[in-house]
Design a protein around this motif. Structure first.
Motif, mmCIF file in Angstrom:
data_model
loop_
_atom_site.group_PDB
_atom_site.id
_atom_site.type_symbol
_atom_site.label_atom_id
_atom_site.label_comp_id
_atom_site.label_asym_id
_atom_site.label_seq_id
_atom_site.Cartn_x
_atom_site.Cartn_y
_atom_site.Cartn_z
ATOM 1 N N TRP A 121 1.937 -0.223 -3.978
ATOM 2 C CA TRP A 121 1.578 -1.635 -4.019
ATOM 3 C C TRP A 121 1.217 -2.160 -2.634
ATOM 4 N N TYR A 122 0.546 -3.295 -2.628
ATOM 5 C CA TYR A 122 0.239 -4.058 -1.414
ATOM 6 C C TYR A 122 -0.700 -3.327 -0.456
ATOM 7 N N ARG A 142 -3.777 -2.615 1.633
ATOM 8 C CA ARG A 142 -4.846 -3.461 2.180
ATOM 9 C C ARG A 142 -5.739 -2.685 3.146
ATOM 10 N N HIS A 185 -6.672 -9.046 -2.481
ATOM 11 C CA HIS A 185 -5.419 -9.717 -2.131
ATOM 12 C C HIS A 185 -5.646 -11.196 -1.836
ATOM 13 N N THR A 241 -3.602 -14.068 -3.916
ATOM 14 C CA THR A 241 -2.535 -14.770 -3.208
ATOM 15 C C THR A 241 -2.902 -16.169 -2.735
#
Length: 294
Positions: free
Chosen positions: A181-182, A184, A193, A197
């Motif tokens: 996950w996450y 970038r 993202h 977000t």
């Protein structure tokens, strides 16, 4: 993170025997209405296998790339497609891979209710991560996710105890999925993202991509794809990834395959980009043939 249903969607009855495409609204275990489509197998020697297709983020059951996959897969088996929450005509808001495992479980349970005893799940991108977590959570080795990737999401807490407790997969195919996950590390993922977000990004998602995104961050973080891959054996797993994927570089599929061990087969596709839009007829045919023989 929680999902909020947007309006009432009436439940539908499902026929046990079908001779053409059937549309229905399913209920995920948290009550979210999920649009789904059933296409029967077009082969003369149809089997009891069904392929359940999980699309990527901003996709839906009716997107051209998904329908192209249905046309090819239906030569080998019946096919169920559905729109994840927040996508297409489904209710709720997208949680970008957390509660979506409940949507897939509902689709698999529906496929079994139509008389299919063998279920193959095929997921693309976000859907690829969802089929991995679904196989881990609804399989015989379903356990807590004590891998540092989180163990308390809504889907993990539900597990096999909900209304769709028989929603396990017999074969799993994950295409263009992230390992963690996450991430970038690429420009497309940084843009994604931002869309997920930021308030302005979510407006772009709603009106530009017809995807309704939940505004709250994951709390707690769900089981990671690589953590899920380690729990899938002995269910056969195919991991497919393009060497020109602009979202996730090749360390993602290699990490997934290493975590899955002997249960996994890894295909690194030369010249392929990302997910269902990059999956051509040749690749989709190979995937269907592989799944039919497992």
């Amino acid at each position: 993170m929680s999902s909020v249903s947007e309006g009432r969607i009436p439940d539908s009855s499902v026929r046990s025997v079908t001779h053409g495409p059937v549309r229905a609204v399913l209920r995920a275990d948290d009550g979210t209405g999920i649009e789904a489509v059933y296409d029967p197998c077009t082969a003369d020697d149809a089997t009891d296998t069904v392929i359940v297709v999980a699309h990527g983020f901003t996709g839906s059951a009716d997107r051209p790339a998904v329908r192209r996959a249905v046309e090819i897969f239906s030569r080998y088996a019946a096919v169920v497609t559905f729109s994840f929450r927040g996508h297409g005509r489904s209710g709720g808001l997208s949680t970008v891979g957390d509660r979506e495992v409940l949507d897939l479980a509902a689709a698999v349970a529906w496929a079994r209710s139509l008389g299919h005893r063998r279920v193959v799940t095929v997921g693309f991108s976000m859907g690829g991560s969802v089929v991995l977590r679904h196989a881990a959570l609804y399989g015989d080795r379903a356990a807590d996710a004590g891998d540092g990737g989180g163990d308390g999401s809504v889907a993990e807490r539900g597990g096999r105890t909900g209304a769709h407790s028989d929603a396990h997969a017999d074969v799993v195919v994950s295409v263009s999925a992230p390992a963690r996950w996450y991430y970038r590390g690429t420009a497309p993922m940084r843009r994604l993202h931002w869309m997920v977000t930021r308030p302005t990004g979510r407006l772009v998602g709603r009106y530009g991509f017809r995807t309704r995104i939940h505004r709250e961050a994951w709390d707690p973080v769900p089981l990671s794809p690589v953590g899920a891959a380690a729990l899938i054996a002995p269910v056969p797993l195919l991991i497919v990834h393009g060497d020109r994927d602009p979202y996730f570089p090749l360390d993602h599929p290699r990490t997934l395959a290493a975590a899955a061990g002997d249960a996994a087969e890894l295909w690194l596709e030369r010249g392929m980009g990302h997910a269902e839009n990059a999956a051509d007829e040749t690749l989709l045919t190979r995937i269907a043939d592989w799944a039919a023989r497992r």
